[in-house]
Design a protein around this motif. Structure first.
Motif, PDB file in Angstrom:
ATOM      1  N   UNK A 349       0.869  -1.178   0.000  1.00  0.00           N
ATOM      2  CA  UNK A 349       0.000   0.000   0.000  1.00  0.00           C
ATOM      3  C   UNK A 349       0.902   1.224   0.000  1.00  0.00           C
ATOM      4  N   UNK A 350       0.693   2.102  -1.026  1.00  0.00           N
ATOM      5  CA  UNK A 350       1.544   3.279  -1.141  1.00  0.00           C
ATOM      6  C   UNK A 350       0.862   4.503  -0.583  1.00  0.00           C
ATOM      7  N   UNK A 351       1.577   5.194   0.250  1.00  0.00           N
ATOM      8  CA  UNK A 351       1.082   6.477   0.759  1.00  0.00           C
ATOM      9  C   UNK A 351       2.202   7.483   0.497  1.00  0.00           C
ATOM     10  N   UNK A 352       2.040   8.232  -0.606  1.00  0.00           N
ATOM     11  CA  UNK A 352       3.133   9.085  -1.034  1.00  0.00           C
ATOM     12  C   UNK A 352       4.327   8.226  -1.335  1.00  0.00           C
ATOM     13  N   UNK A 379      -7.687  -2.225   5.339  1.00  0.00           N
ATOM     14  CA  UNK A 379      -7.866  -1.378   6.523  1.00  0.00           C
ATOM     15  C   UNK A 379      -7.002  -0.126   6.465  1.00  0.00           C
ATOM     16  N   UNK A 380      -5.847  -0.196   5.762  1.00  0.00           N
ATOM     17  CA  UNK A 380      -5.084   1.038   5.528  1.00  0.00           C
ATOM     18  C   UNK A 380      -5.981   2.028   4.810  1.00  0.00           C
ATOM     19  N   UNK A 381      -6.666   1.509   3.810  1.00  0.00           N
ATOM     20  CA  UNK A 381      -7.442   2.388   2.960  1.00  0.00           C
ATOM     21  C   UNK A 381      -8.612   3.005   3.725  1.00  0.00           C
ATOM     22  N   UNK A 382      -9.378   2.119   4.431  1.00  0.00           N
ATOM     23  CA  UNK A 382     -10.542   2.720   5.103  1.00  0.00           C
ATOM     24  C   UNK A 382     -10.105   3.574   6.290  1.00  0.00           C
ATOM     25  N   UNK A 428       3.867  16.859  18.294  1.00  0.00           N
ATOM     26  CA  UNK A 428       4.142  16.546  16.876  1.00  0.00           C
ATOM     27  C   UNK A 428       2.829  16.540  16.130  1.00  0.00           C
ATOM     28  N   UNK A 429       2.902  16.789  14.854  1.00  0.00           N
ATOM     29  CA  UNK A 429       1.684  16.740  14.052  1.00  0.00           C
ATOM     30  C   UNK A 429       1.362  15.294  13.743  1.00  0.00           C
ATOM     31  N   UNK A 430       0.088  15.022  13.693  1.00  0.00           N
ATOM     32  CA  UNK A 430      -0.367  13.681  13.339  1.00  0.00           C
ATOM     33  C   UNK A 430      -0.094  13.480  11.862  1.00  0.00           C
ATOM     34  N   UNK A 431       0.500  12.373  11.490  1.00  0.00           N
ATOM     35  CA  UNK A 431       0.800  12.142  10.076  1.00  0.00           C
ATOM     36  C   UNK A 431      -0.145  11.086   9.525  1.00  0.00           C
ATOM     37  N   UNK A 432      -0.420  11.097   8.222  1.00  0.00           N
ATOM     38  CA  UNK A 432      -1.294  10.074   7.636  1.00  0.00           C
ATOM     39  C   UNK A 432      -0.748   8.676   7.885  1.00  0.00           C
ATOM     40  N   UNK A 433       0.552   8.520   7.930  1.00  0.00           N
ATOM     41  CA  UNK A 433       1.148   7.203   8.220  1.00  0.00           C
ATOM     42  C   UNK A 433       0.742   6.690   9.581  1.00  0.00           C
ATOM     43  N   UNK A 434       0.613   7.599  10.552  1.00  0.00           N
ATOM     44  CA  UNK A 434       0.155   7.207  11.894  1.00  0.00           C
ATOM     45  C   UNK A 434      -1.236   6.604  11.801  1.00  0.00           C
ATOM     46  N   UNK A 435      -2.076   7.205  10.987  1.00  0.00           N
ATOM     47  CA  UNK A 435      -3.444   6.719  10.857  1.00  0.00           C
ATOM     48  C   UNK A 435      -3.445   5.300  10.304  1.00  0.00           C
ATOM     49  N   UNK A 436      -2.572   5.041   9.302  1.00  0.00           N
ATOM     50  CA  UNK A 436      -2.516   3.701   8.730  1.00  0.00           C
ATOM     51  C   UNK A 436      -2.135   2.691   9.806  1.00  0.00           C
ATOM     52  N   UNK A 438      -2.622   2.893  13.013  1.00  0.00           N
ATOM     53  CA  UNK A 438      -3.765   2.704  13.918  1.00  0.00           C
ATOM     54  C   UNK A 438      -4.800   1.805  13.247  1.00  0.00           C
ATOM     55  N   UNK A 439      -4.932   1.943  11.918  1.00  0.00           N
ATOM     56  CA  UNK A 439      -5.928   1.158  11.184  1.00  0.00           C
ATOM     57  C   UNK A 439      -5.746  -0.333  11.350  1.00  0.00           C
ATOM     58  N   UNK A 440      -4.500  -0.773  11.580  1.00  0.00           N
ATOM     59  CA  UNK A 440      -4.279  -2.208  11.793  1.00  0.00           C
ATOM     60  C   UNK A 440      -3.872  -2.499  13.247  1.00  0.00           C
ATOM     61  N   UNK A 441      -4.197  -1.556  14.111  1.00  0.00           N
ATOM     62  CA  UNK A 441      -3.983  -1.809  15.537  1.00  0.00           C
ATOM     63  C   UNK A 441      -2.538  -1.764  15.960  1.00  0.00           C
TER      64      UNK A 441
END
Lengths: 638, 387
Positions: A349-352, A379-382, A428-436, A438-441
Motif C-alpha cells: 500500500x503506497x502512501x506518497x 484497513x489502511x485504505x478505510x 508533533x503533528x499527526x501524520x497520515x502514516x500514523x493513521x494507517x 492505527x488502522x491495523x492496531x
C-alpha cells in the motif's frame, strides 16, 4: 500514806501520762481522719484507679472474610495455623528445653537465638513463639512428648490460605504484615501478626474483609499475668467477597496457557461478569502470606515472564488486527465504504513515498473477506478515509482507552491516540502514516487484554455498554449496592444492528469461513453434545509486532519467530465470542512473544477455553443463591 | 468485796498464790487482745486466698503460745521482773550484736537469728527491752535526781546503743520505735521539757549527717514519702498501690476475701506490713474503725493500769508498754495510708511474723503483770525491800 516525794512524782507522772494519752488520742484521730479522706472522700477516684490497675483490654483479631468464586468455591480462606510457644518461666532451663524440642522438630540456630533474646526481654510467664506453621505431624510429635517439654505449648491461630495457590493469585492478591503507611486509627492494625490486603481483591475489599475487632477484658495482677476473663465482646468476622470468577474456568485457562507469558479474560457479554481473569505465569500467594524468602523473591522479580505483573489488566499491548473490529464499525457508521465494495490488495500500500506492506497478497477483498482474511491493505485504505479521530471515537465507545472500573490495583488505561493527543503528548503533528498504523492496531494504540474482552463483548451483545465486574454486587462491600443490583441495565452504544451483523459475519468467517479464507480455522468448536453441535464461535486474530521491522527484513520477508530472541517475537492475540448466533461469552487471549501469530497460537487457546466455558454453561444448572453462600460463612471462633 | 478485802494485804505484799494471781488477771483485757488477734488470723486466711496455710494456721498456733506467754509473764512476781530487767535488756543487746556481726560477715543485711522453729528478731524484743530497762532505771529516782544531767547520761546510753545497732541493720522503723519508746519513758519519768527540746535540736542538726549515713533505698523511701508520684512504678509504687487499694475499699469494703488489689498482688507484703491495707480494702472504713477501736480499748486499759499502779516501776512500765504498742499500730497505719514514709513496722497482733507476735504478747503480759501487782510495795532500788 505515800511519801511526799513520791506524790510529787505521781502528780507529775499523771499529768504527763495524761498529756501523752491525749497526744496519742489526737494521733488516732488523725488516722481516723485519714481513713475518712481515703475511703470516703476520695474513694471514687481510687476505685477508678483500682479498675485501671486490674483490668486489661485485649483485642481479639476477627477472622478475615473469605473470597469465594461465583459458586461459593473458596479462593481465599483462613487456615488453622499451629505454632509452638514456650513459656520461659515454666520451661525449667530454657536452653535445655529448646534442645529437647530440637530433637522433635528441627530448630534453626536463628530461631533459637531469637527465642532466647525474646525470652530475656519479656516477662517470664509470657509465651514466646518458637516456630509457626507446624505440620500436623510435627504438632502431634510435640504433644506426645509434652511431659518432657515443660513450658512448651501448642497454640493455634488463623493464617490466610489460598487453596488454589497460583490460580488467580493476581486477582486475589495477598495479605502481608502492616506497614507504617497502612496505619490508620484502626486498633486492629496494632495487633502483632495482623495482616492486611496488599494486592488484588484482598486490597480493594480490605476494609470489608477485615471485620471488626472483638475485645476481651481480662483481670491481671500487678505483674500483668492474666487471672481470669471478665468480659468478652466477640469481634465481627470480615464479610465474605463473592467473585464473578468461575474457579474451574480460571484454573482451566491457567493450565491451558502452560508456560507461556499470557493473559486471558473471559466475560459474560450480558452481565459483564468476569468468569476468568488470568495472568500467566503466576505466583503462590501463600508464600506472600507467610513471608517470602530472599531466593523466592529474587526468582519472582527477575523472571522475564514477569509473574508479579497482572498482565491482563496492567499489560498494555498493541491490539494488532483485533483492532480492525473498531475500524470496521467506524467505517460502516461513517459510510466511508460500502460492505460490498472491494479494495484490491497487491500486498503493498503506497502512501506518497511511503510503502506499507500486507502480510499476503489478497487480491480484491470486500469487507467480510477483509475481516476474515485480515487484509491490512483494506484497513489502511478505510483508515485513511476515516481519519484517526473517528476511529478513536469508536474505540472509546467500545471501552478502549479507559480503565474498566473493576478497581484492580495496577490497571492501565491503554491508549487511544487522536490528533490532539499527539500534539499535546509529543508536540508533533499527526501524520497520515500514523493513521494507517492505527488502522491495523499498531502504532500508538494500546489496549489491555481485559479491554479487548470488553470490546468484543460490546460487539457481541448488540452494542450494549457492558461493564466488566469482578465481584457479585450483593455481597460486595459497597453499601450502595444492595441485593438486585446484579441486574444492571447497560446503556446502548447506538451502533446499528446492520453494521454489527456485517462485522459479525466477518468474525464468523475468521473461524468458520471457507477453507483458505480463514485466519483462525484452528478455533472451530467441536462439541459431542448434540444440543451444542451447532454452536460456533466468532472472533478476530491479531499479531502485533513489538519492534520496528527494518526495510531489509521487509524485503527478505522472512520472519521466522524461532530465529528471534524471545522478547523480540510478536505478540499473538485473539478475541472471540460464542455462541455465534446468540452470544453469551466473550474472550480475549494475548500470548506474549509467541511462536506464531494470533491464529496459530492464541486462537486454539481461546477455542479450548470457550469450549470449557460452554460445557460448564449453567443454563441447566441454577446459580448458587445468596442463602447458600451465606450458610458457608465461617463458624464464629470460640 | 470481802474477797478484795481479804486479798488487799497480800496484794500489797505480793505474796499471792498463782491461783489468786490468775483471778487478778483482767480477763476482759485478754478477751480484747484475742479479738484483735482473731481479726489478724482472718485477714491472713484471706491473704492466702482463703487458705489456712501458709499464714493463718501458724499464726493461730503462735497466738496460742502467746497467750501462754502472756499468762506466765503476768504471774511472775513483779520484783523479779524488776530485778532481771537489765539482764533481759543486755541479753537482747548481745543478740543484736550477734545479728549485726553476722550481717557483716554474711555480707548482707540480716535482722534475725534462725532458731529452727522461729526466726528471732532481736530488734523486736528491744522494743520491750528498752522500756523494761528504763522503767528499772527510773524506779525510785526522784524528780530532784532527774534534774541532774549526769543521771540522764545512763538512760541515753541505754537507748543510744540499741538504737545504733538496729539502725545499721538497717531497720529504720524499729529503731524509731525504740527511740520513741525511750523518749516517752524519759518524758514520763520527769525529764524537763527543755532538755527534750535541746536534744531535739541536736537531733535536727544531726539530720544531714544521719541522711548521709542512710542507705540509698532508705533515702528513696523518705523522698518518695515527700512526693509519692515521684516514681509511681519504683519506690513510690507501694504507697500509691496501698492508697489505691485502701481508697477503693470505701465505707463498707469489697467484702471479706474480695479485695482485688491485694489479691492480685498489686499490694506488696500483704500478709505483713501492708495487711491493714488489705483489711481496709476488704472490710472498708467500718472494719478499719472496728480494729482501731480495739486498739484504743487496749490503750485505755494500758493507761488505766499505769494510773492505777502504786509504784513508779509499774507506772512507767505500763505507760511505756502501752505507748510502744501505740507506736506499733500508729506507725504501721500511718505508713500504709501515706502519712509517713514506708518503714517496716508490723501491725501489732495482726501482721504475720513470730517475733513481733511473741514480743507483743510478752508486752501484754508485762502490762497484766503490772495490773496483778499494782499494789505491791517496792523499795526505791530493788524489788524485795519487804522480804
Amino acid at each position: 500514806m505515800m511519801v511526799n516525794r513520791d506524790s510529787d512524782w505521781t502528780r507529775m507522772f499523771n499529768r504527763r501520762a495524761a498529756v501523752l494519752a491525749g497526744g496519742q488520742a489526737a494521733l488516732v484521730s488523725a488516722l481516723v481522719g485519714r481513713l475518712y479522706y481515703l475511703q470516703v472522700i476520695e474513694s471514687d477516684r481510687y476505685k477508678m484507679l483500682a479498675e485501671d490497675n486490674r483490668i486489661n483490654m485485649q483485642l481479639l483479631p476477627p477472622p478475615r472474610g473469605r473470597i469465594l468464586d461465583r459458586f461459593g468455591q473458596p479462593l481465599a480462606i483462613n487456615q488453622q495455623n499451629f505454632r509452638v510457644l514456650i513459656v520461659p518461666e515454666q520451661a525449667g532451663g530454657l536452653p535445655k528445653t529448646l534442645d529437647a524440642l530440637n530433637h522433635i522438630i528441627p530448630l534453626s540456630d536463628f530461631d533459637r537465638e531469637r527465642v532466647k533474646k525474646e525470652a530475656a526481654r519479656k516477662r517470664g510467664f509470657l509465651p514466646v513463639t518458637v516456630r509457626e506453621n507446624l505440620t500436623w505431624d510435627e504438632m502431634s510429635r510435640i504433644q506426645v512428648n509434652a511431659p518432657d517439654l515443660p513450658g512448651v505449648m501448642i497454640d493455634e491461630g488463623l493464617t490466610r490460605f489460598y487453596p488454589k495457590r497460583e490460580n488467580a493469585a493476581h486477582l486475589l492478591g495477598y495479605v502481608a504484615a502492616v506497614d507504617e503507611a497502612d496505619l490508620t486509627g484502626d486498633p486492629l492494625l496494632q495487633l502483632p501478626g495482623f495482616r492486611v490486603g496488599k494486592e488484588g481483591i484482598e486490597k480493594i475489599y480490605d476494609m470489608g474483609l477485615r471485620g471488626k475487632a472483638g475485645a476481651s477484658q481480662v483481670e491481671v495482677n500487678a505483674y500483668g499475668r492474666v487471672i481470669r476473663e471478665l468480659e468478652r465482646v466477640p469481634g465481627e468476622p470480615g464479610n465474605d467477597v463473592v467473585l464473578t470468577i468461575d474457579e474451574r474456568i480460571q484454573q482451566f485457562a491457567a493450565e491451558r496457557l502452560g508456560p507461556e507469558s499470557a493473559s486471558v479474560a473471559v466475560i459474560d457479554v450480558n452481565t459483564g461478569d468476569l468468569l476468568a481473569l488470568v495472568s500467566n505465569p503466576s505466583f503462590d500467594a501463600n508464600a506472600f502470606s507467610r513471608g517470602l524468602t530472599t531466593e523466592e523473591w529474587k526468582a519472582l522479580s527477575t523472571n522475564d515472564h514477569k509473574p508479579l505483573v497482572n498482565k491482563v489488566v496492567a499489560g498494555q499491548y498493541s491490539p494488532g488486527s483485533t483492532f480492525k473490529v473498531v475500524v470496521t464499525l467506524a467505517a460502516l457508521e461513517h459510510q466511508v465504504i460500502s460492505p460490498d465494495q472491494t479494495i484490491s490488495c497487491s500486498g503493498r500500500y503506497n502512501l506518497g513515498s511511503y510503502v506499507k506492506r500486507c502480510h499476503k497478497v489478497h487480491g480484491a477483498v470486500n469487507m467480510t473477506r477483509a475481516i476474515s482474511a485480515s487484509c491490512d491493505v483494506y484497513f489502511y485504505e478505510i483508515a485513511r478515509r476515516l481519519g484517526v479521530d473517528k476511529i478513536a471515537a469508536m474505540a472509546r465507545r467500545l471501552g478502549l482507552g479507559e480503565v474498566s472500573g473493576i478497581g484492580l490495583p495496577g490497571e492501565q488505561k491503554g491508549l487511544v491516540p487522536t490528533e490532539a493527543w499527539k500534539k499535546s503528548a509529543r508536540n508533533e503533528r499527526w501524520s497520515p502514516g500514523d493513521t494507517l498504523n492505527v488502522g491495523i492496531g499498531q502504532g500508538d494504540v494500546l489496549a489491555t487484554p481485559l479491554q479487548l474482552a470488553v470490546m468484543t463483548a460490546r460487539v457481541a451483545n448488540g452494542s450494549m455498554a457492558v461493564k466488566p465486574r469482578l465481584v457479585r454486587p450483593a455481597t460486595g462491600t459497597d453499601p450502595e449496592s444492595g441485593p438486585g443490583a446484579g441486574q444492571e441495565e447497560f446503556t446502548a452504544l447506538g451502533i446499528s444492528a446492520e453494521h454489527l451483523s456485517i462485522l459479525k459475519a466477518g468474525m464468523f468467517d475468521v473461524i468458520n469461513g471457507p477453507p483458505g479464507a480463514t485466519t483462525a480455522a484452528a478455533a472451530r468448536l467441536h462439541f459431542k453434545d448434540p444440543d451444542k453441535r451447532d454452536w460456533t464461535m466468532s472472533g478476530k486474530t491479531g499479531t502485533a509486532a513489538v519492534r520496528r521491522i527494518s526495510i531489509a527484513e521487509r524485503e527478505a520477508g522472512a520472519r521466522d519467530p524461532e530465529e528471534l530472541p524471545w522478547h523480540l517475537r510478536d505478540n499473538a492475540l485473539f478475541v472471540a465470542f460464542a455462541p455465534s448466533h446468540q452470544p453469551k461469552y466473550a474472550i480475549a487471549v494475548v500470548v506474549d512473544h509467541a511462536m506464531g501469530g494470533g491464529g496459530k497460537i492464541a486462537a486454539p487457546i481461546a477455542r479450548d477455553i470457550i469450549q470449557k466455558v460452554l460445557e460448564l454453561d449453567p443454563s441447566h444448572k441454577p446459580r448458587v443463591d445468596d442463602e447458600q453462600i451465606a450458610s458457608n460463612t465461617p463458624a464464629q471462633p470460640a | 468485796m470481802s474477797d478484795i478485802g481479804f486479798l488487799t494485804a497480800r496484794l500489797r505484799r505480793g505474796d499471792m498464790s498463782a491461783t489468786e494471781k490468775m483471778w487478778q488477771i483482767s480477763w476482759s483485757f485478754v478477751f480484747w487482745i484475742c479479738c484483735i488477734a482473731s481479726f489478724g488470723i482472718a485477714m491472713l486466711y484471706s491473704a492466702a486466698h482463703g487458705s489456712w496455710t501458709p499464714w493463718a494456721l501458724p499464726q493461730l498456733a503462735r497466738f496460742g503460745v502467746g497467750i501462754g506467754i502472756l499468762v506466765m509473764i503476768a504471774l511472775i512476781d513483779i520484783r523479779l521482773i524488776m530485778r532481771y530487767a537489765y539482764v533481759f535488756y543486755f541479753g537482747v543487746m548481745v543478740l543484736l550484736v550477734i545479728v549485726d556481726v553476722k550481717g557483716v560477715i554474711g555480707g548482707g543485711a540480716q535482722r534475725w537469728i534462725d532458731l529452727g522453729f522461729i526466726n528471732l528478731q532481736p530488734s523486736e524484743l528491744m522494743k520491750a527491752g528498752i522500756v523494761l530497762a528504763l522503767a528499772r532505771y527510773f524506779q525510785g529516782v526522784s524528780l530532784d535526781d532527774i534534774g541532774n544531767p549526769l543521771v540522764l547520761a545512763i538512760p541515753l546510753a541505754l537507748v543510744g546503743a540499741p538504737f545504733i545497732l538496729i539502725l545499721i541493720q538497717p531497720d529504720l522503723g524499729t529503731a524509731g520505735v525504740v527511740m520513741m519508746g525511750a523518749t516517752v519513758m524519759m518524758f514520763l519519768a520527769g525529764v524537763r521539757i527543755w532538755k527534750f527540746l535541746t536534744l531535739g535540736a541536736a537531733g535536727l542538726a544531726a539530720i544531714p549527717i544521719a541522711w548521709s549515713m542512710l542507705h540509698e533505698y532508705q533515702q528513696n523511701r523518705v523522698l518518695t514519702f515527700l512526693n509519692p508520684e515521684r516514681d509511681p512504678l519504683g519506690a513510690g509504687y507501694h504507697i500509691l498501690q496501698s492508697k489505691i487499694a485502701l481508697g477503693s475499699g470505701g465505707l463498707f469494703g469489697r467484702g471479706f476475701m474480695q479485695g482485688t488489689q491485694s489479691h492480685l498482688n498489686f499490694l506488696p507484703e500483704r500478709q505483713t506490713d501492708f495487711i491493714f491495707t488489705m483489711l481496709a480494702e476488704e472490710l472498708g472504713m467500718v472494719g478499719a474503725l472496728v480494729l482501731l477501736s480495739l486498739y484504743v480499748i487496749v490503750m485505755i486499759y494500758g493507761f488505766a493500769i499505769a494510773f492505777r499502779a502504786r509504784h513508779q516501776f509499774g507506772r512507767l512500765l505500763a505507760a511505756g508498754i502501752t505507748s510502744t504498742m501505740f507506736f506499733y499500730f500508729f506507725i504501721n497505719m500511718a505508713m500504709v495510708m501515706g502519712l509517713i514514709p514506708v518503714v517496716g513496722v508490723p501491725l501489732p497482733l495482726i501482721s504475720y511474723g513470730g517475733t513481733a507476735l511473741f514480743n507483743l504478747m510478752f508486752c501484754a503480759g508485762l502490762l497484766m503483770n503490772v495490773w496483778v501487782h499494782r499494789d505491791v510495795q517496792m523499795a526505791a532500788r530493788g524489788g524485795f525491800s519487804d522480804l
